[in-house]
Motif scaffolding. Structure first.
Motif, PDB file in Angstrom:
ATOM      1  N   LEU A   5       1.021  -1.322  -0.024  1.00  0.00           N
ATOM      2  CA  LEU A   5      -0.002  -0.062   0.072  1.00  0.00           C
ATOM      3  C   LEU A   5       0.955   1.072  -0.134  1.00  0.00           C
ATOM      4  CD1 LEU A   5      -2.509  -1.108   2.700  1.00  0.00           C
ATOM      5  CD2 LEU A   5      -2.750  -1.241   0.293  1.00  0.00           C
ATOM      6  N   TYR A   6       1.987   1.272   0.613  1.00  0.00           N
ATOM      7  CA  TYR A   6       2.853   2.462   0.834  1.00  0.00           C
ATOM      8  C   TYR A   6       4.196   1.763   1.056  1.00  0.00           C
ATOM      9  CZ  TYR A   6       4.866   6.559   2.764  1.00  0.00           C
ATOM     10  OH  TYR A   6       5.651   7.536   3.441  1.00  0.00           O
ATOM     11  N   GLU A   7       5.327   2.383   0.548  1.00  0.00           N
ATOM     12  CA  GLU A   7       6.677   2.029   1.139  1.00  0.00           C
ATOM     13  C   GLU A   7       7.444   3.538   1.496  1.00  0.00           C
ATOM     14  OE1 GLU A   7       9.002  -0.314  -1.449  1.00  0.00           O
ATOM     15  OE2 GLU A   7      10.805  -0.152   0.101  1.00  0.00           O
ATOM     16  N   GLY A   8       7.568   3.304   2.900  1.00  0.00           N
ATOM     17  CA  GLY A   8       8.255   4.559   3.384  1.00  0.00           C
ATOM     18  C   GLY A   8       9.898   4.413   3.437  1.00  0.00           C
ATOM     19  N   LYS A   9      10.703   5.292   4.210  1.00  0.00           N
ATOM     20  CA  LYS A   9      11.934   5.237   4.218  1.00  0.00           C
ATOM     21  C   LYS A   9      12.496   4.093   4.733  1.00  0.00           C
ATOM     22  CE  LYS A   9      12.228   9.489   5.364  1.00  0.00           C
ATOM     23  NZ  LYS A   9      12.103  10.869   5.493  1.00  0.00           N
ATOM     24  N   SER A  10      11.959   3.604   6.045  1.00  0.00           N
ATOM     25  CA  SER A  10      12.287   2.536   6.619  1.00  0.00           C
ATOM     26  C   SER A  10      11.207   1.359   6.942  1.00  0.00           C
ATOM     27  CB  SER A  10      13.047   2.772   8.164  1.00  0.00           C
ATOM     28  OG  SER A  10      11.676   3.340   8.993  1.00  0.00           O
ATOM     29  N   LYS A  11      10.150   1.474   6.272  1.00  0.00           N
ATOM     30  CA  LYS A  11       9.074   0.390   6.470  1.00  0.00           C
ATOM     31  C   LYS A  11       8.106   0.274   5.311  1.00  0.00           C
ATOM     32  CE  LYS A  11       7.462   1.901  10.643  1.00  0.00           C
ATOM     33  NZ  LYS A  11       8.485   3.021  10.826  1.00  0.00           N
ATOM     34  N   ILE A  12       7.763  -0.794   5.114  1.00  0.00           N
ATOM     35  CA  ILE A  12       6.724  -1.196   3.966  1.00  0.00           C
ATOM     36  C   ILE A  12       5.265  -1.578   4.679  1.00  0.00           C
ATOM     37  CG2 ILE A  12       6.354  -2.482   1.850  1.00  0.00           C
ATOM     38  CD1 ILE A  12       9.093  -3.001   1.616  1.00  0.00           C
ATOM     39  N   ILE A  13       4.314  -0.907   4.153  1.00  0.00           N
ATOM     40  CA  ILE A  13       3.011  -1.249   4.555  1.00  0.00           C
ATOM     41  C   ILE A  13       2.236  -2.111   3.544  1.00  0.00           C
ATOM     42  CG2 ILE A  13       0.854  -0.284   5.590  1.00  0.00           C
ATOM     43  CD1 ILE A  13       3.352   1.008   6.959  1.00  0.00           C
ATOM     44  N   ILE A  23      -0.247  -4.961   7.257  1.00  0.00           N
ATOM     45  CA  ILE A  23       1.147  -5.489   7.714  1.00  0.00           C
ATOM     46  C   ILE A  23       2.205  -4.582   7.546  1.00  0.00           C
ATOM     47  CG2 ILE A  23       2.482  -7.587   6.974  1.00  0.00           C
ATOM     48  CD1 ILE A  23       0.030  -8.934   6.384  1.00  0.00           C
ATOM     49  N   ILE A  24       3.041  -4.697   8.505  1.00  0.00           N
ATOM     50  CA  ILE A  24       4.097  -3.707   8.205  1.00  0.00           C
ATOM     51  C   ILE A  24       5.625  -4.541   8.243  1.00  0.00           C
ATOM     52  CG2 ILE A  24       5.578  -1.734   9.245  1.00  0.00           C
ATOM     53  CD1 ILE A  24       2.968  -0.828  10.526  1.00  0.00           C
ATOM     54  N   PHE A  26       9.538  -4.186   8.743  1.00  0.00           N
ATOM     55  CA  PHE A  26      10.632  -3.382   8.868  1.00  0.00           C
ATOM     56  C   PHE A  26      12.004  -3.349   7.832  1.00  0.00           C
ATOM     57  CE2 PHE A  26       9.867  -1.453  13.199  1.00  0.00           C
ATOM     58  CZ  PHE A  26       8.778  -2.048  13.347  1.00  0.00           C
ATOM     59  N   LYS A  27      12.687  -2.589   7.152  1.00  0.00           N
ATOM     60  CA  LYS A  27      13.570  -2.363   6.305  1.00  0.00           C
ATOM     61  C   LYS A  27      14.901  -2.246   7.039  1.00  0.00           C
ATOM     62  CE  LYS A  27      12.359   0.434   3.272  1.00  0.00           C
ATOM     63  NZ  LYS A  27      11.986   1.230   1.998  1.00  0.00           N
ATOM     64  N   ASP A  28      15.850  -2.685   6.271  1.00  0.00           N
ATOM     65  CA  ASP A  28      17.308  -2.594   6.724  1.00  0.00           C
ATOM     66  C   ASP A  28      17.939  -1.024   6.460  1.00  0.00           C
ATOM     67  OD1 ASP A  28      17.694  -5.124   8.003  1.00  0.00           O
ATOM     68  OD2 ASP A  28      18.696  -5.811   6.386  1.00  0.00           O
ATOM     69  N   THR A  29      17.161  -0.471   5.574  1.00  0.00           N
ATOM     70  CA  THR A  29      17.518   0.932   5.076  1.00  0.00           C
ATOM     71  C   THR A  29      17.281   2.109   6.064  1.00  0.00           C
ATOM     72  OG1 THR A  29      16.456   0.217   2.995  1.00  0.00           O
ATOM     73  CG2 THR A  29      16.932   2.707   3.116  1.00  0.00           C
ATOM     74  N   ALA A  30      18.655   2.805   6.153  1.00  0.00           N
ATOM     75  CA  ALA A  30      18.589   3.876   7.129  1.00  0.00           C
ATOM     76  C   ALA A  30      18.827   5.030   6.373  1.00  0.00           C
ATOM     77  CB  ALA A  30      19.709   3.680   7.953  1.00  0.00           C
ATOM     78  N   THR A  31      18.008   6.304   6.942  1.00  0.00           N
ATOM     79  CA  THR A  31      18.142   7.483   6.072  1.00  0.00           C
ATOM     80  C   THR A  31      18.366   8.491   7.185  1.00  0.00           C
ATOM     81  OG1 THR A  31      15.756   7.978   6.119  1.00  0.00           O
ATOM     82  CG2 THR A  31      16.610   6.888   4.064  1.00  0.00           C
ATOM     83  N   ALA A  32      18.944   9.492   6.873  1.00  0.00           N
ATOM     84  CA  ALA A  32      18.902  10.648   7.631  1.00  0.00           C
ATOM     85  C   ALA A  32      18.929  12.209   6.994  1.00  0.00           C
ATOM     86  CB  ALA A  32      20.313  10.762   8.491  1.00  0.00           C
ATOM     87  N   PHE A  33      18.601  13.155   7.635  1.00  0.00           N
ATOM     88  CA  PHE A  33      18.411  14.342   6.691  1.00  0.00           C
ATOM     89  C   PHE A  33      17.740  14.388   5.755  1.00  0.00           C
ATOM     90  CE2 PHE A  33      23.013  13.621   7.953  1.00  0.00           C
ATOM     91  CZ  PHE A  33      23.128  14.228   9.422  1.00  0.00           C
ATOM     92  N   ASN A  34      16.218  14.061   6.011  1.00  0.00           N
ATOM     93  CA  ASN A  34      15.295  13.944   5.103  1.00  0.00           C
ATOM     94  C   ASN A  34      15.735  12.938   4.056  1.00  0.00           C
ATOM     95  OD1 ASN A  34      12.531  14.267   4.413  1.00  0.00           O
ATOM     96  ND2 ASN A  34      12.636  16.343   3.569  1.00  0.00           N
ATOM     97  N   ASP A 189       3.276   3.503  14.325  1.00  0.00           N
ATOM     98  CA  ASP A 189       4.754   3.584  13.813  1.00  0.00           C
ATOM     99  C   ASP A 189       5.606   2.690  14.543  1.00  0.00           C
ATOM    100  OD1 ASP A 189       6.459   4.932  11.897  1.00  0.00           O
ATOM    101  OD2 ASP A 189       7.408   5.695  13.695  1.00  0.00           O
ATOM    102  N   GLU A 190       6.638   3.224  15.382  1.00  0.00           N
ATOM    103  CA  GLU A 190       7.672   2.137  15.949  1.00  0.00           C
ATOM    104  C   GLU A 190       8.313   2.974  17.018  1.00  0.00           C
ATOM    105  OE1 GLU A 190      10.563   2.693  12.345  1.00  0.00           O
ATOM    106  OE2 GLU A 190      11.695   1.800  13.863  1.00  0.00           O
TER     107      GLU A 190
END
Ligand code: TMP
Length: 236
Positions: A5-13, A23-24, A26-34, A189-190
């Motif tokens: 339904l949606y893929e965010g920076k650190s999670k997929i819904i 269903i959520i 958790f991804k291994d991807t890390a982001t910072a500074f938007n 969220d988390e």
């Protein structure tokens, strides 16, 4: 897996088991500074999921309503469907991060009272800080919802600060997200080293995502240490 339904920076819904769940993963991807800085951090998804699940179960046992229905596997959870309130609620126990920078206060400075901040959830705008009268003026949330979220956030802070102190960790600050589910406001969220600052109580060593944001190294090791100590105090 079901439909995304949606893929965010650190999670997929994903679609859930019925119309009342998601269903959520958790991804291994890390982001910072938007999202400007981006990297894969080995095991991050699994570690954050396990830390967050332990904390949500602990909060539920202590009267906080959360989205967590059940753990599916080590990176995946089933949650109650909720309409996310588009503000992030930030709680600060000590000065750090953007607060230290903005107000010129050294990191670690004690605060005379707990700070509650809101920021608008908008990647496009870089999550700008927003106050309560701006939030109600823009109809992002009602005054009642803001009061409920602030009260829940302060209660969560009391519960988690105490729990982490037993684990030899200072909960410096953290970010929460809430959602509307039926007539209730529930925690979504988390809560993990991605969304909290965790400092070792003795050495003040950083055990959280600041290791990634500030290129301090050993990111996975910090997250593993948080999980290890949390399991020790929770007794699992
Ligand atoms: P800040 O000091 O950068 O404003 O961060 C405050 C807390 O919020 C910190 O514990 C990290 C967390 N946080 C997020 O969870 N997501 C974000 O996008 C940012 C900027 C901070």
């Amino acid at each position: 897996m079901d439909r995304i339904l949606y893929e965010g920076k650190s999670k997929i819904i994903y679609e859930g088991e019925d119309e009342n769940s998601y269903i959520i993963r958790f991804k291994d991807t890390a982001t910072a500074f938007n999202g400007v800085k981006k990297e894969e951090i080995p095991e991050k998804g699994r570690l954050n999921a396990e830390i967050s699940n332990l904390l949500y179960e602990y909060l539920e046992e202590n009267g906080i309503k959360t989205h967590l229905i059940k753990v599916i596997d080590e990176t995946t959870i089933l949650v109650r469907k909720a309409e996310i309130v588009m503000v992030e609620v930030i709680i600060r126990n000590l000065a750090a991060g953007s607060f230290s920078k903005k107000y010129g206060v050294p990191e670690g400075t004690p605060l005379a009272n707990t700070v509650v901040e809101f920021s608008l959830k908008s990647d496009e705008l870089g999550d700008p800080m927003i106050n309560d009268s701006q939030i109600t003026a823009l109809k992002i949330a009602t005054a009642e919802e803001l009061k409920e979220m602030s009260e829940q956030a302060k209660k969560i802070n009391e519960l988690l600060s105490g729990l982490f102190l037993k684990a030899g960790i200072i909960l410096v600050d953290f970010k929460l997200e809430f959602g509307r589910a039926g007539k209730e406001i529930i925690l979504c969220d988390e809560i993990s080293p991605d969304s909290c600052r965790f400092w070792d109580a003795n050495t003040k060593e950083k055990l959280d995502k600041d290791r990634f944001r500030r290129d301090l190294g050993n990111v996975t090791e910090g997250y593993k240490e948080v999980l290890r100590r949390l399991k020790d105090v929770i007794g699992v």
